[in-house]
Design an enzyme around this catalytic site. Structure first.
Site, PDB file in Angstrom:
ATOM      1  N   ASP A  40       0.832  -1.213   0.000  1.00 27.35           N
ATOM      2  CA  ASP A  40       0.000   0.000   0.000  1.00 27.35           C
ATOM      3  C   ASP A  40       0.865   1.261   0.000  1.00 27.35           C
ATOM      4  O   ASP A  40       0.670   2.170   0.812  1.00 27.35           O
ATOM      5  CB  ASP A  40      -0.933   0.028   1.214  1.00 27.35           C
ATOM      6  CG  ASP A  40      -1.652  -1.293   1.440  1.00 27.35           C
ATOM      7  OD1 ASP A  40      -2.061  -1.908   0.451  1.00 27.35           O
ATOM      8  OD2 ASP A  40      -1.795  -1.696   2.614  1.00 27.35           O
ATOM      9  N   GLU A  73     -11.283  -0.889  -3.707  1.00 22.93           N
ATOM     10  CA  GLU A  73     -10.570  -0.250  -2.613  1.00 22.93           C
ATOM     11  C   GLU A  73      -9.345   0.471  -3.170  1.00 22.93           C
ATOM     12  O   GLU A  73      -9.134   0.524  -4.386  1.00 22.93           O
ATOM     13  CB  GLU A  73     -10.155  -1.295  -1.565  1.00 22.93           C
ATOM     14  CG  GLU A  73      -9.169  -2.340  -2.082  1.00 22.93           C
ATOM     15  CD  GLU A  73      -8.794  -3.389  -1.042  1.00 22.93           C
ATOM     16  OE1 GLU A  73      -9.532  -3.536  -0.050  1.00 22.93           O
ATOM     17  OE2 GLU A  73      -7.756  -4.062  -1.227  1.00 22.93           O
ATOM     18  N   HIS A 133      -3.130  -1.174  -5.212  1.00 18.66           N
ATOM     19  CA  HIS A 133      -3.041  -0.146  -4.176  1.00 18.66           C
ATOM     20  C   HIS A 133      -1.932   0.865  -4.491  1.00 18.66           C
ATOM     21  O   HIS A 133      -0.930   0.975  -3.804  1.00 18.66           O
ATOM     22  CB  HIS A 133      -2.839  -0.736  -2.801  1.00 18.66           C
ATOM     23  CG  HIS A 133      -3.353   0.192  -1.737  1.00 18.66           C
ATOM     24  ND1 HIS A 133      -4.372  -0.143  -0.893  1.00 18.66           N
ATOM     25  CD2 HIS A 133      -3.020   1.473  -1.442  1.00 18.66           C
ATOM     26  CE1 HIS A 133      -4.636   0.891  -0.091  1.00 18.66           C
ATOM     27  NE2 HIS A 133      -3.827   1.885  -0.424  1.00 18.66           N
ATOM     28  N   ARG A 135       4.758  -8.172  -0.456  1.00 16.77           N
ATOM     29  CA  ARG A 135       4.199  -7.212  -1.393  1.00 16.77           C
ATOM     30  C   ARG A 135       5.160  -6.020  -1.386  1.00 16.77           C
ATOM     31  O   ARG A 135       5.220  -5.269  -0.418  1.00 16.77           O
ATOM     32  CB  ARG A 135       2.791  -6.793  -0.976  1.00 16.77           C
ATOM     33  CG  ARG A 135       1.776  -7.922  -1.099  1.00 16.77           C
ATOM     34  CD  ARG A 135       0.363  -7.452  -0.811  1.00 16.77           C
ATOM     35  NE  ARG A 135       0.199  -7.088   0.594  1.00 16.77           N
ATOM     36  CZ  ARG A 135      -0.917  -6.571   1.097  1.00 16.77           C
ATOM     37  NH1 ARG A 135      -1.946  -6.317   0.318  1.00 16.77           N
ATOM     38  NH2 ARG A 135      -0.999  -6.276   2.385  1.00 16.77           N
TER      39      ARG A 135
END
Length: 329
Positions: free
Chosen positions: A21, A203, A267, A301
């Site tokens: 993110d 999202e 994201h 990630r």
């Protein structure tokens, strides 16, 4: 899987490792700031550097640590740092150890003008408009803010429905850094197959302005290899709170590419390159798809970066690039 046991390609070396993110903000003085979710989901971190390249090895400071119990005690997710209303604010989501999916959006405020050195304070949950009976009463996260023609807007994801809930994106106008002044407006709900893999999810909103249009990218589906990016757009002269003025593209704009070794991209955020003109997309992805257990808790990630180009209609195009092609940083 260990992060060193995957197949390396010219495309899948990370920019900043194990930071999901990712969010990058370039301030008016040129300073670049970086924050992201850390694998333990237990704190908010911040880096600062004179340029984007410097963020890779910049000292990382912990600004805030989760509570021991109660609200904000688990799942500290997706922080974003912004400068608005004359001060520094961080928007993030957090849950409760006793109810781990009781996720809500929160706000931190810097008491001074130096976000790396000055003290930060909690402002509590983001506040809905006084007339809004619906916002922030259910699983809510991934807030971003942006300015347009002197007014600030807040976009976030919130689940709705009964049983297996659906994550939608909403927008509202801001009265202050921690309060909205309009009721929520639904921007998008998971309509298409690529938004409905394992979970029905929209999202991770991010705003990009270009050539008279405002583009909104977002992430869809579960957090494994099926995670991908979609996009909406609106004319800059339209009413941003008119949901019918927005158009969502039928297909995703960034997705897993097995040949390049990039899995579950999403994201993202946008930032200008050092030339002040080139748009960059910062996103996270894994270098493999074999995950043991819940993908949410796999630490690999990694934050990555790509140059954004535009087609003949002025729409952004997202293409994976080889590492040596990112010298524009």
């Amino acid at each position: 899987m260990n992060k060193d046991n995957y197949i390396h390609t010219p495309y899948n070396d990370e920019w900043i490792a194990q930071r999901a993110d990712p969010f990058v903000y370039r301030h008016t003085d040129g300073t670049c700031y970086f924050t992201a979710s850390v694998p333990a989901y237990d704190r908010i971190i911040l880096r600062a550097a004179n340029d984007l390249g410097g963020l890779v090895h910049a000292e990382e400071k912990t600004l805030w640590v989760r509570h021991e119990s109660g609200p904000q005690s688990i799942h500290i997710w997706a922080p974003e740092i912004h400068y608005l209303f004359g001060g520094w604010y961080i928007y993030y989501a957090a849950g409760d150890k006793d109810d781990i999916w009781n996720i809500r959006p929160y706000v931190l405020h810097c008491k001074g003008q130096n976000p790396m050195k000055d003290e930060w304070e909690e402002l509590g949950m983001m506040q809905a408009a006084d007339s809004d009976e619906f916002s922030f009463h259910a699983f809510s996260l991934d807030a971003t803010v942006f300015e347009h023609r002197g007014e600030w807007y807040y976009i976030w994801a919130e689940k709705t429905g009964v049983g297996r809930q659906i994550s939608n994106l909403y927008i509202g106008k801001m009265a202050a850094a921690n309060k909205l002044c309009t009721d929520q407006v639904l921007l998008t709900t998971p309509d298409y197959d690529w938004e409905r893999v394992d979970f029905w999810v929209n999202e991770g909103p991010a705003i990009l302005k270009h050539d008279g249009k405002i583009f909104l990218t977002f992430s869809a589906s579960a957090t494994g290899a099926c995670y991908c990016m979609g996009m909406m757009y609106i004319d800059e002269n339209a009413d941003l709170l008119d949901s019918h003025a927005w158009t969502k593209l039928r297909h995703s704009v960034l997705k897993t590419d097995e040949e390049k070794g990039i899995y579950g991209p999403g994201h993202n955020c946008f930032v200008k390159a050092e030339d002040g003109v080139t748009d960059l997309c910062v996103y996270h992805a894994r270098p493999y798809d074999e995950i043991i257990g819940d993908p949410l808790y796999d630490p690999n990630r990694h934050a990555r970066i790509m140059k954004v180009t535009y087609d003949e209609k002025g729409f952004p195009v997202f293409v994976y690039q080889k590492v040596e092609e990112t010298e524009y940083l």
